[in-house]
Write an enzyme that holds these catalytic residues in place. Structure first.
Site, PDB file in Angstrom:
ATOM      1  N   ASP A   1       7.118  30.202   7.563  1.00 57.29           N
ATOM      2  CA  ASP A   1       5.697  30.449   7.738  1.00 57.29           C
ATOM      3  C   ASP A   1       5.471  30.996   9.236  1.00 57.29           C
ATOM      4  O   ASP A   1       5.873  30.141  10.290  1.00 57.29           O
ATOM      5  CB  ASP A   1       5.259  29.335   7.394  1.00 57.29           C
TER       6      ASP A   1
ATOM      7  N   ASP B   1      12.748  30.558  10.410  1.00 58.36           N
ATOM      8  CA  ASP B   1      11.485  29.850   9.771  1.00 58.36           C
ATOM      9  C   ASP B   1      11.044  30.728   8.891  1.00 58.36           C
ATOM     10  O   ASP B   1      11.384  32.067   9.118  1.00 58.36           O
ATOM     11  CB  ASP B   1      10.848  29.175  11.074  1.00 58.36           C
TER      12      ASP B   1
HETATM   13  C1  BG6 Z   1       6.241  24.586   7.491  1.00 62.86           C
HETATM   14  C2  BG6 Z   1       4.769  24.883   7.836  1.00 62.86           C
HETATM   15  O1  BG6 Z   1       7.092  25.699   7.435  1.00 62.86           O
HETATM   16  O2  BG6 Z   1       6.292  23.900   6.386  1.00 62.86           O
HETATM   17  C3  BG6 Z   1       3.753  23.598   7.779  1.00 62.86           C
HETATM   18  O3  BG6 Z   1       4.645  25.509   9.128  1.00 62.86           O
HETATM   19  C4  BG6 Z   1       4.065  23.147   6.451  1.00 62.86           C
HETATM   20  O4  BG6 Z   1       2.503  24.030   8.000  1.00 62.86           O
HETATM   21  C5  BG6 Z   1       5.619  22.684   6.229  1.00 62.86           C
HETATM   22  O5  BG6 Z   1       3.100  21.690   6.315  1.00 62.86           O
HETATM   23  C6  BG6 Z   1       5.666  22.121   4.862  1.00 62.86           C
HETATM   24  O6  BG6 Z   1       5.209  23.034   3.908  1.00 62.86           O
HETATM   25  P1  BG6 Z   1       5.164  22.600   2.396  1.00 62.86           P
HETATM   26  O7  BG6 Z   1       5.074  23.865   1.626  1.00 62.86           O
HETATM   27  O8  BG6 Z   1       6.439  21.654   1.915  1.00 62.86           O
HETATM   28  O9  BG6 Z   1       4.145  21.596   2.044  1.00 62.86           O
HETATM   29 MG    MG Z   2       6.542  28.391  11.196  1.00 61.80          MG
END
Ligand code: BG6
Ligand code: MG
Length: 216
Positions: free
Chosen positions: A12, A10
């Site tokens: 984030d 993953d």
């Molecule tokens: C995940 C995060 O990796 O990605 C979430 O943990 C986030 O918080 C999700 O909402 C979607 O991300 P993005 O950048 O496509 O809005």
């Molecule tokens: Mg994460």
């Protein structure tokens, strides 16, 4: 030779601390809607797609039925523009400690590295963080039917790399993500608190604490 041929990370909260920027951007969006979210609630947003996150926030504020689909799309768009501005300054210095060493260790062993993030911004971050050369595959979350906690993102990485899910290790900081890895039939390594990530096969407090020898 290890039974594991691929690690699916993953992004984030595992490779870099962009879960903070996601939180700040959602908090601003929620504030404008008069919905008060905190870090405890934010745990439920980790790993969850952009639109599903918005739906969770609206449900939390009892405002699920107050917006049209177009208005919701606009709210999500604004959150993302805000988030993108926040991550613009990310550099190699924002990589979590130990990530490069971990990647080097995996490369030495001929183990593939994939990114299985729910974020559509993951490719941008891979470039900003300067880790492009280590990554064999980045899942496009738009290419799968269901987001985490469904297994689709992890299964897509395994499928497109031609590796059996049982030979894959998933690394996640989110409850939804660990559930997705287990549903995919993979070994789940959790980053964070064992009490939150209770479905994980093993949990380390930080990415730098991962012991490849223990996993392999
Ligand atoms: C995940 C995060 O990796 O990605 C979430 O943990 C986030 O918080 C999700 O909402 C979607 O991300 P993005 O950048 O496509 O809005
Ligand atoms: Mg994460």
């Amino acid at each position: 030779m290890s039974q594991y041929k691929c690690f699916i990370f993953d992004m984030d909260g595992v490779i870099t601390e962009t879960s903070e920027q996601h939180y700040q951007a959602w908090k601003q969006c929620a504030d404008e809607l008069g919905i008060d979210i905190d870090r405890t609630f934010n745990e439920k947003l980790k790993g969850v797609s952009r639109m599903d996150s918005l739906e969770r926030i609206l449900a939390y504020g009892n405002r699920s039925h107050d917006f049209t689909a177009e208005e919701k799309a606009e709210l999500a768009y604004k959150k993302n523009e805000n988030y993108k501005e926040m991550i613009l300054k990310c550099t190699e210095d924002d990589l979590f400690e130990g990530v490069k060493e971990l990647f080097e260790g995996l490369k030495e062993k001929g183990i593939k590295i994939a990114i299985g993030s729910a974020s559509k911004n993951a490719p941008t971050l891979v470039n900003l963080l300067g880790i492009k050369d280590y990554i064999d595959y980045i899942v496009d979350p738009a290419s799968v039917e269901k987001g985490k906690p469904a297994p689709d993102i992890f299964l897509k990485a395994a499928h497109d790399l031609g590796i059996d899910p049982s030979a894959c290790v998933g690394v996640e900081d989110a409850e939804a993500g660990v559930e997705a890895i287990k549903s995919a039939g993979m070994l789940a390594v959790g980053i964070g608190e064992a009490s939150v990530l209770h479905q994980a096969d093993m949990v380390y407090a930080h990415t730098k604490d991962i012991q490849l020898a223990d996993i392999l």
